[in-house]
Design a protein around this motif. Structure first.
Motif, PDB file in Angstrom:
ATOM      1  N   ARG A 158      46.153  41.043  50.630  1.00  0.00           N
ATOM      2  CA  ARG A 158      46.606  42.333  50.103  1.00  0.00           C
ATOM      3  C   ARG A 158      47.092  42.244  48.652  1.00  0.00           C
ATOM      4  O   ARG A 158      48.045  42.904  48.251  1.00  0.00           O
ATOM      5  N   LEU A 159      46.391  41.399  47.873  1.00  0.00           N
ATOM      6  CA  LEU A 159      46.718  41.279  46.448  1.00  0.00           C
ATOM      7  C   LEU A 159      45.868  42.211  45.611  1.00  0.00           C
ATOM      8  O   LEU A 159      46.283  42.666  44.541  1.00  0.00           O
ATOM      9  N   SER A 160      44.643  42.447  46.069  1.00  0.00           N
ATOM     10  CA  SER A 160      43.739  43.323  45.320  1.00  0.00           C
ATOM     11  C   SER A 160      42.686  43.866  46.288  1.00  0.00           C
ATOM     12  O   SER A 160      42.510  43.327  47.382  1.00  0.00           O
ATOM     13  N   ASP A 161      42.010  44.928  45.859  1.00  0.00           N
ATOM     14  CA  ASP A 161      40.903  45.477  46.644  1.00  0.00           C
ATOM     15  C   ASP A 161      39.666  45.511  45.767  1.00  0.00           C
ATOM     16  O   ASP A 161      39.743  45.852  44.581  1.00  0.00           O
ATOM     17  N   THR A 162      38.535  45.139  46.371  1.00  0.00           N
ATOM     18  CA  THR A 162      37.291  45.099  45.600  1.00  0.00           C
ATOM     19  C   THR A 162      36.304  46.096  46.187  1.00  0.00           C
ATOM     20  O   THR A 162      36.160  46.204  47.408  1.00  0.00           O
ATOM     21  N   TYR A 163      35.649  46.822  45.285  1.00  0.00           N
ATOM     22  CA  TYR A 163      34.645  47.821  45.675  1.00  0.00           C
ATOM     23  C   TYR A 163      33.320  47.449  45.037  1.00  0.00           C
ATOM     24  O   TYR A 163      33.263  47.116  43.849  1.00  0.00           O
TER      25      TYR A 163
END
Ligand SMILES: CC(C)(COP(=O)(O)OP(=O)(O)OC[C@H]1O[C@@H](n2cnc3c(N)ncnc32)[C@H](O)[C@@H]1OP(=O)(O)O)[C@@H](O)C(=O)NCCC(=O)NCCS
Length: 182
Positions: free
Chosen positions: A49-54
């Motif tokens: 839950r440090l970053s989200d990638t799309y």
């Protein structure tokens, strides 16, 4: 000759999932750091839950055309900047505990080399702005930010980003922002 741009109907934005991993090898952007982030760090970053990638995926071929990763953070902004007729050095911006402006940060953005110039990154930035507005219904932050490589400043300027403060001449990256509520 300019390349044909992707139609929105030809591509899909998908949140990164472990099932996407077999597609990573075919993704080669111009930046080694961005390539290795996708291969080695993006899934773990998301799991912790440090970053989200799309991913922007071409529907027909299931290729990853471009990707963006986003995380929550804060950044320093020139105290002279004015929003809603109020300078950053004045209240309500300037309160003791708010030295940095809250924002959503574009951690990584890259396009497959052969797909550059076809509007893929532009679609992902537009989607990040929409996302920022949706998150703002729950948690407030006024900016979308990127720490841009020097040579990419003109690209982000074209997309409406402004330089946050005068950087040192040696700085490799420059902080740039768009105000989400202007
Ligand atoms: C920067 C990058 C993400 C752009 O992706 P893209 O999918 O080709 O971008 P788009 O097609 O949506 O937009 C390209 C537009 O930016 C412009 N552009 C791209 N690089 C530029 C640069 N260095 N300077 C000025 N304009 C630039 C193009 O002329 C084009 O303009 P237009 O929209 O008016 O036609 C891509 O070049 C890339 O992956 N680079 C390597 C990784 C990287 O450096 N990422 C940025 C980290 S800060």
């Amino acid at each position: 000759m300019p390349k044909a741009r992707f139609e929105e109907s030809e591509v899909e934005i998908e949140k990164l999932r472990p099932e996407h991993a077999p597609l990573f090898d075919r993704f080669i952007s111009d930046s080694v750091d961005e390539n290795s982030f996708l291969r080695d760090d993006a899934l773990a970053g998301q799991m912790f839950r440090l970053s989200d990638t799309y991913l922007l995926v071409e529907k027909k071929t299931r290729r990853i055309v471009s990707y963006i990763s986003l995380y929550i953070g804060s950044f320093k902004l020139s105290r002279k900047r004015t929003f809603h007729k109020v300078k950053i050095k004045d209240k309500p911006y300037s309160v003791k505990r708010l030295r940095h402006m809250p924002c959503l940060i574009i951690g990584r953005l890259a396009t497959n080399k052969e797909d550059e110039g076809k509007g893929a990154a532009t679609l992902l930035i537009a989607s990040a702005i929409k996302q920022a507005h949706r998150i703002n219904e729950l948690i407030s932050f006024p900016f979308l930010v990127v720490h841009a490589y020097k040579e990419k400043i003109p690209f982000y300027e074209k997309k409406g980003f402004k330089i946050a403060f005068t950087p040192s001449r040696k700085a490799r990256v420059h902080t740039m922002y768009v105000h989400l509520f202007e």
